[in-house]
Enzyme design. Structure first.
Site, PDB file in Angstrom:
ATOM      1  N   GLY A 231       0.827  -1.189   0.000  1.00  0.00           N
ATOM      2  CA  GLY A 231       0.000   0.000   0.000  1.00  0.00           C
ATOM      3  C   GLY A 231       0.865   1.244   0.000  1.00  0.00           C
ATOM      4  O   GLY A 231       1.922   1.278   0.633  1.00  0.00           O
ATOM      5  N   TYR A 232       0.402   2.260  -0.695  1.00  0.00           N
ATOM      6  CA  TYR A 232       1.166   3.504  -0.847  1.00  0.00           C
ATOM      7  C   TYR A 232       0.617   4.569   0.089  1.00  0.00           C
ATOM      8  O   TYR A 232      -0.584   4.795   0.158  1.00  0.00           O
ATOM      9  CB  TYR A 232       1.157   3.943  -2.309  1.00  0.00           C
ATOM     10  CG  TYR A 232       2.017   2.993  -3.100  1.00  0.00           C
ATOM     11  CD1 TYR A 232       3.370   3.233  -3.256  1.00  0.00           C
ATOM     12  CD2 TYR A 232       1.493   1.812  -3.602  1.00  0.00           C
ATOM     13  CE1 TYR A 232       4.187   2.329  -3.930  1.00  0.00           C
ATOM     14  CE2 TYR A 232       2.293   0.901  -4.265  1.00  0.00           C
ATOM     15  CZ  TYR A 232       3.642   1.169  -4.426  1.00  0.00           C
ATOM     16  OH  TYR A 232       4.447   0.266  -5.059  1.00  0.00           O
TER      17      TYR A 232
END
Length: 156
Positions: free
Chosen positions: A29-30
């Protein structure tokens, strides 16, 4: 400072599957949108890492990578990301003295498959396997951070 030297390619056919020697599921996840760097939390089985890469397109860019507690990564991915996580299976294929990492994406990035090779030098010569297709190193859409923000399914 660590430096990543990498080239990315599409796959022209499925013959690479017969040459894999390992695979792993990844979820990442960013934690930020577009900017000077991509910051991601990645879960790999029972381990996790925080990774920071310069948001530069091309063969060479700065990269920092740190092990973090799995519970921290899970919380970051579940509650702090700017987009849905990128899920993929990474396969490893050895060819002519190099290890190729082949990412088969799931979810909104399926059926995209991208092969990457890490090099010691930007000008290093390497033998291209028969299953290798078009080079996409300079196309930002194929970077995982970009795939989180604009999944492959939305390109059509």
């Amino acid at each position: 400072m660590a430096t990543e030297i990498e080239r990315k390619f599409l796959i022209s056919d499925a013959t690479w599957r017969n040459q894999t020697h390992a695979s792993r599921h990844y979820e990442q996840g960013y934690l930020c949108g577009r900017g000077p760097a991509s910051i991601r939390a990645r879960i790999d089985g029972d381990s996790a890492r925080l990774n920071i890469k310069a948001a530069e397109i091309g063969t060479t860019r700065a990269e920092y990578d740190y092990e973090i507690p799995l519970a921290d990564a899970r919380h970051m991915i579940d509650h702090m990301c700017v987009a849905s996580p990128v899920k993929k299976i990474r396969y490893w294929v050895e060819h002519a003295g190099h290890i190729w990492e082949i990412d088969e994406f799931a979810g909104d990035n399926a059926p995209l498959i991208v092969a990457e090779i890490e090099l010691d030098d930007a000008d290093e010569a390497f033998d291209k396997p028969d299953w290798l297709g078009t080079e996409v190193t300079d196309d930002e859409r194929y970077y995982n951070h970009a795939l989180a923000l604009a999944p492959y399914a939305t390109w059509r």
